[in-house]
Design a protein around this motif. Sequence first.
Motif, PDB file in Angstrom:
ATOM      1  N   HIS A  24       0.838  -1.201   0.000  1.00  0.00           N
ATOM      2  CA  HIS A  24       0.000   0.000   0.000  1.00  0.00           C
ATOM      3  C   HIS A  24       0.873   1.251   0.000  1.00  0.00           C
ATOM      4  O   HIS A  24       0.587   2.207  -0.729  1.00  0.00           O
ATOM      5  CB  HIS A  24      -0.923   0.002   1.220  1.00  0.00           C
ATOM      6  N   HIS A  26       3.908   1.591  -1.170  1.00  0.00           N
ATOM      7  CA  HIS A  26       4.556   1.767  -2.477  1.00  0.00           C
ATOM      8  C   HIS A  26       3.560   2.197  -3.549  1.00  0.00           C
ATOM      9  O   HIS A  26       3.887   3.027  -4.403  1.00  0.00           O
ATOM     10  CB  HIS A  26       5.266   0.488  -2.901  1.00  0.00           C
ATOM     11  N   LEU A  27       2.358   1.644  -3.516  1.00  0.00           N
ATOM     12  CA  LEU A  27       1.362   1.980  -4.539  1.00  0.00           C
ATOM     13  C   LEU A  27       0.839   3.407  -4.401  1.00  0.00           C
ATOM     14  O   LEU A  27       0.492   4.039  -5.396  1.00  0.00           O
ATOM     15  CB  LEU A  27       0.197   0.994  -4.489  1.00  0.00           C
ATOM     16  N   THR A  28       0.759   3.906  -3.172  1.00  0.00           N
ATOM     17  CA  THR A  28       0.220   5.251  -2.956  1.00  0.00           C
ATOM     18  C   THR A  28       1.303   6.314  -2.846  1.00  0.00           C
ATOM     19  O   THR A  28       0.994   7.491  -2.715  1.00  0.00           O
ATOM     20  CB  THR A  28      -0.638   5.281  -1.677  1.00  0.00           C
ATOM     21  N   GLY A  29       2.571   5.901  -2.865  1.00  0.00           N
ATOM     22  CA  GLY A  29       3.651   6.866  -2.741  1.00  0.00           C
ATOM     23  C   GLY A  29       3.895   7.299  -1.305  1.00  0.00           C
ATOM     24  O   GLY A  29       4.634   8.242  -1.053  1.00  0.00           O
ATOM     25  N   ARG A  30       3.266   6.643  -0.378  1.00  0.00           N
ATOM     26  CA  ARG A  30       3.416   6.955   1.050  1.00  0.00           C
ATOM     27  C   ARG A  30       4.559   6.113   1.615  1.00  0.00           C
ATOM     28  O   ARG A  30       4.644   4.924   1.350  1.00  0.00           O
ATOM     29  CB  ARG A  30       2.108   6.620   1.763  1.00  0.00           C
TER      30      ARG A  30
END
Length: 61
Positions: A24, A26-30
């Motif tokens: 999550h 990595h996918l959201t850039g968080r």
Amino acid sequence: MEPQAFLAATLVAHVGFAIFVTAHGHLTGRDPGKWPFVTLAFGLAGIAAYFFYDESADSSP
């Protein structure tokens, strides 16, 4: 349920939760930061902390 089966299921769930938090992030850039490790140790509590803990509230001027 046998104790070994319970421990195995708990281990698999916690590893899965930690993978979810990492993915999550990595996918959201968080930046997941320490939360995959916290989730690995505490399971659902780690996931709740990852989503609801506001790091900006800690920084005071």
